[in-house]
Enzyme design. Structure first.
Site, PDB file in Angstrom:
ATOM      1  N   GLY A   1       0.858  -1.192   0.000  1.00 25.07           N
ATOM      2  CA  GLY A   1       0.000   0.000   0.000  1.00 25.07           C
ATOM      3  C   GLY A   1       0.883   1.226   0.000  1.00 25.07           C
ATOM      4  O   GLY A   1       1.377   1.634   1.050  1.00 25.07           O
ATOM      5  N   ALA A   2       1.100   1.774  -1.215  1.00 22.41           N
ATOM      6  CA  ALA A   2       1.996   2.945  -1.327  1.00 22.41           C
ATOM      7  C   ALA A   2       1.171   4.224  -1.424  1.00 22.41           C
ATOM      8  O   ALA A   2       1.365   5.050  -2.315  1.00 22.41           O
ATOM      9  CB  ALA A   2       2.910   2.787  -2.551  1.00 22.41           C
TER      10      ALA A   2
ATOM     11  N   ASP B   1       1.961  -1.654  -4.618  1.00 18.94           N
ATOM     12  CA  ASP B   1       0.596  -1.118  -4.690  1.00 18.94           C
ATOM     13  C   ASP B   1      -0.064  -1.645  -5.952  1.00 18.94           C
ATOM     14  O   ASP B   1       0.620  -2.020  -6.907  1.00 18.94           O
ATOM     15  CB  ASP B   1       0.632   0.417  -4.708  1.00 18.94           C
ATOM     16  CG  ASP B   1      -0.671   1.040  -4.216  1.00 18.94           C
ATOM     17  OD1 ASP B   1      -0.664   1.624  -3.103  1.00 18.94           O
ATOM     18  OD2 ASP B   1      -1.693   0.938  -4.922  1.00 18.94           O
TER      19      ASP B   1
ATOM     20  N   ARG C   1     -20.207   1.514   7.618  1.00 17.56           N
ATOM     21  CA  ARG C   1     -19.042   0.960   8.327  1.00 17.56           C
ATOM     22  C   ARG C   1     -18.810  -0.496   7.924  1.00 17.56           C
ATOM     23  O   ARG C   1     -17.685  -0.943   7.798  1.00 17.56           O
ATOM     24  CB  ARG C   1     -19.272   1.021   9.836  1.00 17.56           C
ATOM     25  CG  ARG C   1     -18.843   2.322  10.439  1.00 17.56           C
ATOM     26  CD  ARG C   1     -18.980   2.309  11.942  1.00 17.56           C
ATOM     27  NE  ARG C   1     -18.972   3.676  12.443  1.00 17.56           N
ATOM     28  CZ  ARG C   1     -17.879   4.385  12.638  1.00 17.56           C
ATOM     29  NH1 ARG C   1     -16.703   3.874  12.412  1.00 17.56           N
ATOM     30  NH2 ARG C   1     -17.944   5.622  13.079  1.00 17.56           N
TER      31      ARG C   1
ATOM     32  N   ASN D   1     -11.925  -3.559   3.398  1.00 16.94           N
ATOM     33  CA  ASN D   1     -10.564  -3.597   3.939  1.00 16.94           C
ATOM     34  C   ASN D   1     -10.202  -4.983   4.485  1.00 16.94           C
ATOM     35  O   ASN D   1      -9.054  -5.423   4.367  1.00 16.94           O
ATOM     36  CB  ASN D   1     -10.374  -2.509   5.003  1.00 16.94           C
ATOM     37  CG  ASN D   1     -10.146  -1.150   4.364  1.00 16.94           C
ATOM     38  OD1 ASN D   1     -10.069  -1.040   3.137  1.00 16.94           O
ATOM     39  ND2 ASN D   1     -10.033  -0.110   5.167  1.00 16.94           N
TER      40      ASN D   1
ATOM     41  N   VAL E   1      -1.296  -1.455   9.639  1.00 12.18           N
ATOM     42  CA  VAL E   1      -1.628  -0.045   9.842  1.00 12.18           C
ATOM     43  C   VAL E   1      -3.058   0.258   9.356  1.00 12.18           C
ATOM     44  O   VAL E   1      -3.689   1.218   9.789  1.00 12.18           O
ATOM     45  CB  VAL E   1      -0.606   0.860   9.096  1.00 12.18           C
ATOM     46  CG1 VAL E   1      -0.934   2.344   9.244  1.00 12.18           C
ATOM     47  CG2 VAL E   1       0.819   0.594   9.591  1.00 12.18           C
ATOM     48  N   THR E   2      -3.571  -0.591   8.468  1.00  4.87           N
ATOM     49  CA  THR E   2      -4.897  -0.358   7.875  1.00  4.87           C
ATOM     50  C   THR E   2      -5.988  -0.367   8.950  1.00  4.87           C
ATOM     51  O   THR E   2      -5.986  -1.212   9.840  1.00  4.87           O
ATOM     52  CB  THR E   2      -5.204  -1.466   6.836  1.00  4.87           C
ATOM     53  OG1 THR E   2      -4.148  -1.493   5.881  1.00  4.87           O
ATOM     54  CG2 THR E   2      -6.526  -1.206   6.128  1.00  4.87           C
ATOM     55  N   ASN E   3      -6.933   0.557   8.813  1.00  3.47           N
ATOM     56  CA  ASN E   3      -8.064   0.636   9.750  1.00  3.47           C
ATOM     57  C   ASN E   3      -9.282  -0.136   9.254  1.00  3.47           C
ATOM     58  O   ASN E   3      -9.409  -0.338   8.051  1.00  3.47           O
ATOM     59  CB  ASN E   3      -8.449   2.109   9.940  1.00  3.47           C
ATOM     60  CG  ASN E   3      -7.560   2.781  10.968  1.00  3.47           C
ATOM     61  OD1 ASN E   3      -7.288   2.211  12.006  1.00  3.47           O
ATOM     62  ND2 ASN E   3      -7.117   3.978  10.665  1.00  3.47           N
TER      63      ASN E   3
ATOM     64  N   HIS F   1      -8.142   1.248  18.688  1.00  3.25           N
ATOM     65  CA  HIS F   1      -7.857   2.529  18.021  1.00  3.25           C
ATOM     66  C   HIS F   1      -9.182   3.097  17.525  1.00  3.25           C
ATOM     67  O   HIS F   1      -9.505   3.029  16.350  1.00  3.25           O
ATOM     68  CB  HIS F   1      -6.903   2.261  16.848  1.00  3.25           C
ATOM     69  CG  HIS F   1      -6.467   3.495  16.130  1.00  3.25           C
ATOM     70  ND1 HIS F   1      -5.943   4.595  16.762  1.00  3.25           N
ATOM     71  CD2 HIS F   1      -6.467   3.793  14.806  1.00  3.25           C
ATOM     72  CE1 HIS F   1      -5.637   5.509  15.864  1.00  3.25           C
ATOM     73  NE2 HIS F   1      -5.952   5.052  14.667  1.00  3.25           N
TER      74      HIS F   1
HETATM   75  N1  APR Z   1      -3.068  -4.247  -2.773  1.00  4.06           N
HETATM   76  C1  APR Z   1      -2.131  -3.271  -2.657  1.00  4.06           C
HETATM   77  N2  APR Z   1      -2.443  -1.978  -2.438  1.00  4.06           N
HETATM   78  C2  APR Z   1      -3.737  -1.653  -2.314  1.00  4.06           C
HETATM   79  C3  APR Z   1      -4.760  -2.624  -2.403  1.00  4.06           C
HETATM   80  C4  APR Z   1      -4.377  -3.967  -2.644  1.00  4.06           C
HETATM   81  N3  APR Z   1      -5.269  -4.939  -2.752  1.00  4.06           N
HETATM   82  N4  APR Z   1      -5.949  -1.993  -2.235  1.00  4.06           N
HETATM   83  C5  APR Z   1      -5.673  -0.693  -2.030  1.00  4.06           C
HETATM   84  N5  APR Z   1      -4.340  -0.479  -2.081  1.00  4.06           N
HETATM   85  C6  APR Z   1      -3.600   0.761  -1.959  1.00  4.06           C
HETATM   86  C7  APR Z   1      -4.246   1.930  -2.697  1.00  4.06           C
HETATM   87  O1  APR Z   1      -3.991   1.851  -4.097  1.00  4.06           O
HETATM   88  C8  APR Z   1      -3.585   3.124  -2.028  1.00  4.06           C
HETATM   89  O2  APR Z   1      -2.412   3.545  -2.713  1.00  4.06           O
HETATM   90  O3  APR Z   1      -3.566   1.200  -0.605  1.00  4.06           O
HETATM   91  C9  APR Z   1      -3.194   2.583  -0.630  1.00  4.06           C
HETATM   92  C10 APR Z   1      -3.896   3.290   0.496  1.00  4.06           C
HETATM   93  O4  APR Z   1      -3.404   4.575   0.521  1.00  4.06           O
HETATM   94  P1  APR Z   1      -4.274   5.894   0.882  1.00  4.06           P
HETATM   95  O5  APR Z   1      -5.630   5.776   0.273  1.00  4.06           O
HETATM   96  O6  APR Z   1      -3.433   7.086   0.583  1.00  4.06           O
HETATM   97  O7  APR Z   1      -4.503   5.749   2.444  1.00  4.06           O
HETATM   98  P2  APR Z   1      -3.480   6.182   3.609  1.00  4.06           P
HETATM   99  O8  APR Z   1      -3.762   7.566   4.032  1.00  4.06           O
HETATM  100  O9  APR Z   1      -2.106   5.825   3.215  1.00  4.06           O
HETATM  101  O10 APR Z   1      -3.971   5.210   4.784  1.00  4.06           O
HETATM  102  C11 APR Z   1      -3.763   3.826   4.677  1.00  4.06           C
HETATM  103  O11 APR Z   1      -3.708   3.486   7.020  1.00  4.06           O
HETATM  104  O12 APR Z   1      -4.020   4.937   8.772  1.00  4.06           O
HETATM  105  C12 APR Z   1      -4.606   3.968   7.973  1.00  4.06           C
HETATM  106  O13 APR Z   1      -6.968   4.553   7.947  1.00  4.06           O
HETATM  107  C13 APR Z   1      -5.792   4.490   7.184  1.00  4.06           C
HETATM  108  O14 APR Z   1      -6.577   2.337   6.477  1.00  4.06           O
HETATM  109  C14 APR Z   1      -5.875   3.496   6.078  1.00  4.06           C
HETATM  110  C15 APR Z   1      -4.402   3.130   5.856  1.00  4.06           C
END
Ligand code: APR
Length: 324
Positions: A22-23, A46, A101, A108, A131-133, A188
């Site tokens: 997840g970049a 990503d 929700r 996610n 880190v994902t919520n 959290h």
């Molecule tokens: N495989 C790889 N990457 C993915 C996938 C997947 N299946 N699905 C989504 N992504 C990538 C998206 O393309 C995006 O670049 O995950 C990234 C999420 O980045 P952002 O939308 O910028 O979110 P961000 O602010 O980085 O937060 C990420 O951390 O703090 C938590 O609540 C927040 O759950 C969220 C996570």
């Protein structure tokens, strides 16, 4: 250096390797911190076409100014993450208008399960940092999907929540943040449990330095910390402090520093809780969570932790039904 040359240099590198799945904002900022603090070589993965490769090349070019030799590559191929010491999961989506929700939980949950399965297949000895919520739920699902011992899987939230609480304490008392240490337990979310008795300024509990009304105002702001930033930004959510918090945890794990920080860890009887990931004080080293510290809690603190755990457990049960 072309990205192919970077990949070749990366394959030959023997240094600590962290893969960030997840970049997005958090993932790319964490990648920047890790290479610019000279802590690890980094893989950004990503599904967004081109994004991880573009970010990685941009960060490689910044080396000419920042002066470090860390390698960062971008990819959409899990094979490039192999032999990672640590896998950080930030992949997911943010809640969109009209989305319930449960919709967010389902989306996610399915993303986290799939990315963990794919990443761990190439790095079976890695520690997994989620880190994902919603954080505590995603950490539980990541653990189940990984097949790893629970000590090797943990979630980042307590460091961030404690950093926010410490910031508000330092601002309120007009003291250096350097001297403030805060402790926040629980999930959290809205029911997180900031602990004023265990939050100190140079070893002095803040209960000696502020009146109860002031402490409760700071506790409330801490609980609302993420939402406050979302409402200010209007689009997107916090990422600098989340990335810094994940960076501290990565450093403690890959360099075996044994830092004591709150993290979502698997409980087996501690705090009267079982089979749940939730925020508690942990010791972080090379194998992940090497210890869970059990604090003496007053009855209202313990009740608040149990209430927070009850909502996490409900969401874990809901998420398991929603998995594809
Ligand atoms: N495989 C790889 N990457 C993915 C996938 C997947 N299946 N699905 C989504 N992504 C990538 C998206 O393309 C995006 O670049 O995950 C990234 C999420 O980045 P952002 O939308 O910028 O979110 P961000 O602010 O980085 O937060 C990420 O951390 O703090 C938590 O609540 C927040 O759950 C969220 C996570």
């Amino acid at each position: 250096m072309t990205s192919t040359a970077a990949l070749t240099a990366f394959e030959c590198s023997k240094s600590v390797r962290v893969s960030i799945i997840g970049a997005g904002n958090v993932g790319s900022t964490l990648g920047q911190r890790l290479v610019e603090k000279n802590l690890a070589d980094v893989v950004l993965l990503d599904i967004a076409p081109g994004r991880p490769k573009g970010l990685a090349l941009d960060l490689m070019e910044a080396r000419g100014v920042e002066r470090h030799d860390r390698i960062i590559i971008g990819t959409d191929n899990y094979a490039d993450t192999q032999h990672s010491d640590l896998i950080v999961v930030t992949a997911g989506i943010a809640r969109k208008p009209g989305m319930s929700r449960d919709d967010l939980l389902k989306t996610n949950a399915n993303i986290v399960v799939k990315v963990v399965q794919q990443a761990i297949a190439y790095s079976p000895d890695a520690v997994v940092l989620v880190v994902t919520n919603p954080l505590d739920v995603m950490t539980y699902l990541a653990w189940q999907a990984s097949g790893l011992p629970p000590q090797r899987v943990l979630g980042m939230a307590g460091v961030l929540d404690a950093a926010r609480f410490a910031t508000f304490i330092a601002l309120e008392l007009k003291v250096s943040i350097m001297d403030v240490t805060a402790m926040v337990l629980g999930g959290h979310g809205d029911l997180m449990v900031p602990l004023p008795r265990y939050s100190t300024v140079s070893g002095i509990p803040i209960t000696e330095l502020m009146d109860e009304a002031t402490i409760q105002r700071l506790v409330k702001r801490t609980r609302n910390g993420g939402a406050e930033i979302v409402s200010l930004m209007q689009a997107g959510s916090a990422y600098f402090a989340p990335a810094s918090s994940a960076c501290l945890m990565v450093e403690s794990i890959v360099y075996d520093r044994d830092r004591i920080v709150p993290a979502a860890a698997y409980l087996q009887g501690q705090y009267d809780l079982n089979d749940i990931f939730i925020g508690v004080p942990t010791c972080l080293g090379r194998t992940g969570v090497s210890q869970i510290l059990e604090l003496e809690l007053l009855s209202h603190e313990s009740e608040a932790l149990q209430a927070s755990a009850a909502t996490v457990r409900q969401s874990i049960e809901a998420a398991q039904v929603l998995l594809d």
